[in-house]
Design a protein around this motif. Structure first.
Motif, mmCIF file in Angstrom:
data_model
loop_
_atom_site.group_PDB
_atom_site.id
_atom_site.type_symbol
_atom_site.label_atom_id
_atom_site.label_comp_id
_atom_site.label_asym_id
_atom_site.label_seq_id
_atom_site.Cartn_x
_atom_site.Cartn_y
_atom_site.Cartn_z
ATOM 1 N N ASN A 155 -2.828 12.747 -8.641
ATOM 2 C CA ASN A 155 -1.327 12.938 -8.532
ATOM 3 C C ASN A 155 -0.527 11.785 -8.600
ATOM 4 O O ASN A 155 -0.156 11.249 -7.777
ATOM 5 C CB ASN A 155 -1.412 13.526 -7.048
ATOM 6 N N PRO A 156 -0.325 11.590 -10.050
ATOM 7 C CA PRO A 156 0.521 10.475 -10.074
ATOM 8 C C PRO A 156 2.007 10.850 -9.695
ATOM 9 O O PRO A 156 3.113 9.725 -9.497
ATOM 10 C CB PRO A 156 0.678 10.135 -11.686
ATOM 11 N N TYR A 198 0.749 -1.232 -0.002
ATOM 12 C CA TYR A 198 0.128 -0.055 0.020
ATOM 13 C C TYR A 198 0.827 1.321 -0.128
ATOM 14 O O TYR A 198 1.782 1.398 0.630
ATOM 15 C CB TYR A 198 -0.856 -0.005 1.323
ATOM 16 N N ILE A 199 0.803 2.286 -0.892
ATOM 17 C CA ILE A 199 1.387 3.457 -1.000
ATOM 18 C C ILE A 199 0.772 4.603 -0.932
ATOM 19 O O ILE A 199 1.165 5.690 -0.899
ATOM 20 C CB ILE A 199 2.332 3.425 -2.476
ATOM 21 N N GLY A 200 -0.634 4.521 -0.887
ATOM 22 C CA GLY A 200 -1.602 5.681 -0.771
ATOM 23 C C GLY A 200 -2.965 5.537 -1.115
ATOM 24 O O GLY A 200 -3.184 4.583 -1.762
ATOM 25 N N SER A 201 -3.584 6.540 -0.910
ATOM 26 C CA SER A 201 -5.101 6.568 -1.196
ATOM 27 C C SER A 201 -5.323 8.043 -1.976
ATOM 28 O O SER A 201 -4.481 9.221 -1.823
ATOM 29 C CB SER A 201 -6.024 6.465 -0.213
ATOM 30 N N GLN A 202 -5.930 7.980 -3.052
ATOM 31 C CA GLN A 202 -6.521 9.118 -3.905
ATOM 32 C C GLN A 202 -7.751 9.335 -4.282
ATOM 33 O O GLN A 202 -8.558 8.446 -4.488
ATOM 34 C CB GLN A 202 -5.530 9.521 -5.291
ATOM 35 N N LEU A 203 -8.447 10.437 -4.631
ATOM 36 C CA LEU A 203 -9.650 10.725 -5.073
ATOM 37 C C LEU A 203 -9.625 10.549 -6.701
ATOM 38 O O LEU A 203 -9.362 11.718 -7.296
ATOM 39 C CB LEU A 203 -10.214 11.999 -4.631
ATOM 40 N N ALA A 204 -9.777 9.417 -7.167
ATOM 41 C CA ALA A 204 -9.566 9.157 -8.771
ATOM 42 C C ALA A 204 -10.913 9.336 -9.281
ATOM 43 O O ALA A 204 -12.152 9.185 -8.559
ATOM 44 C CB ALA A 204 -9.213 7.778 -8.598
ATOM 45 N N SER A 205 -10.969 9.627 -10.456
ATOM 46 C CA SER A 205 -12.314 9.665 -11.408
ATOM 47 C C SER A 205 -12.066 8.593 -12.367
ATOM 48 O O SER A 205 -11.021 8.203 -12.897
ATOM 49 C CB SER A 205 -12.199 11.031 -12.469
ATOM 50 N N PHE A 206 -13.231 7.838 -12.447
ATOM 51 C CA PHE A 206 -13.432 6.768 -13.452
ATOM 52 C C PHE A 206 -14.565 6.384 -14.100
ATOM 53 O O PHE A 206 -15.510 7.015 -13.563
ATOM 54 C CB PHE A 206 -12.985 5.346 -12.479
ATOM 55 N N THR A 264 3.551 8.719 -17.992
ATOM 56 C CA THR A 264 2.580 7.432 -18.533
ATOM 57 C C THR A 264 1.526 7.203 -17.575
ATOM 58 O O THR A 264 0.515 6.920 -18.236
ATOM 59 C CB THR A 264 3.601 6.264 -18.485
ATOM 60 N N LEU A 265 1.475 7.555 -16.317
ATOM 61 C CA LEU A 265 0.363 7.300 -15.433
ATOM 62 C C LEU A 265 -0.310 8.554 -15.224
ATOM 63 O O LEU A 265 -1.428 8.535 -14.580
ATOM 64 C CB LEU A 265 0.832 7.103 -14.010
ATOM 65 N N SER A 266 -0.152 9.514 -16.077
ATOM 66 C CA SER A 266 -0.974 10.908 -16.049
ATOM 67 C C SER A 266 -2.193 10.725 -16.914
ATOM 68 O O SER A 266 -2.162 10.135 -18.152
ATOM 69 C CB SER A 266 -0.319 12.104 -16.349
#
Length: 276
Positions: free
Chosen positions: A55-56, A38-46, A75-77
């Motif tokens: 925030n890649p 586990y490296i973190g949590s983010q508010l993603a849009s999908f 690449t992850l943006s």
């Protein structure tokens, strides 16, 4: 038999009434993992088949040890393929959970709100374990410990034989050096010494000199008995790299009992049978 003129099911490109939101863009907090860590949590849009991480750069910073972090961030943006077809639906699922990617990509499990990041190993840095092999020289001062124990047997009846033995263990130490003295006093043998020797344990070697007790971990040629002499043997007491002496365990799931072979550089280094 009469056939219905209209088909029972109609194919449509648009969602049915009331389900429009499910095909639209949604936002939710997702847990993000790399290498099952586990490296973190983010508010993603999908949306179906697509996910965008806000925030890649922060994720790449958490991963670390990359030889081209700018390329990985790029690449992850933006919108990423969620690779929903690679999500493992059950523990018994096969050919899933792993993404082969030329640079970087993700697998998004919408049912668990989990994102796994995968990076081609060409962009991963490797480095030697930064750990010293032995403990540094000791700066401990003088210390002394004395243990006593006694054994008594006999009876209060008139004319019975009573006996006793007093045992002692004296240990003194300074830095890597120590002195051991094992003795006893009994009513029959009076005072006797079992062991009296000095010891030095430094950088993987242990030195003993004096009145020693023989020992060989079950490989003794004679019974244990004290003798005057010198003994040098290896020791792990001062090693700091023992955690790196073994490898990472590999889990193998077999449908039936079978043999597993391990090859390195084209050479067979291990072969064993394992149960399912």
């Amino acid at each position: 038999m009469a056939l219905a003129a209209d088909p029972i099911f109609l194919a449509a490109a648009n969602p049915p009434a009331g389900f429009e939101e499910l095909s639209g863009t949604q936002q939710s907090l997702v847990d993000i993992y790399f290498g099952n860590r586990y490296i973190g949590s983010q508010l993603a849009s999908f949306s179906p088949g697509i996910i965008e991480l806000p925030n890649p750069a922060e994720l790449v910073r958490q991963i670390g040890n990359l030889n081209d972090p700018t390329l990985i961030v790029s690449t992850l943006s933006g919108e990423l393929n969620s690779h929903a077809d690679l999500v493992c639906l059950t523990d018994a699922s096969q050919n899933c959970g792993i993404l082969e990617t030329p640079i970087a990509g993700v697998i998004f499990d919408e049912s668990r709100f989990r994102v796994d990041i995968f990076i081609n190993r060409r962009f991963m840095l490797t480095r030697a374990a930064d750990v010293r092999k032995y403990l540094p020289p000791s700066d401990a001062g003088f210390a002394l410990m004395q243990n006593f124990s006694a054994a008594v047997s006999g009876s209060s009846a008139e004319g019975s034989d009573n006996s006793y033995t007093l045992n002692g263990l004296t240990m003194a130490a300074w830095e890597e050096n120590s002195l051991y003295w094992s003795w006893d006093y009994s009513d029959t043998n009076h005072f006797s010494v079992n062991q009296f020797y000095g010891q030095r344990d430094f950088e993987g070697l242990e030195y003993n000199a004096g009145l020693l007790s023989t020992s060989g971990f079950g490989l003794n040629l004679t019974s244990d008995q004290p003798m005057v002499g010198l003994r040098i043997n290896s020791s792990d007491n001062t090693r700091e790299d023992l955690d790196f002496s073994g490898g990472m365990p590999v889990e193998i799931f077999l449908p039936t009992r079978g043999r597993v072979e391990v090859h390195k550089d084209g050479r067979l280094i291990d072969s064993a049978f394992f149960e399912a």
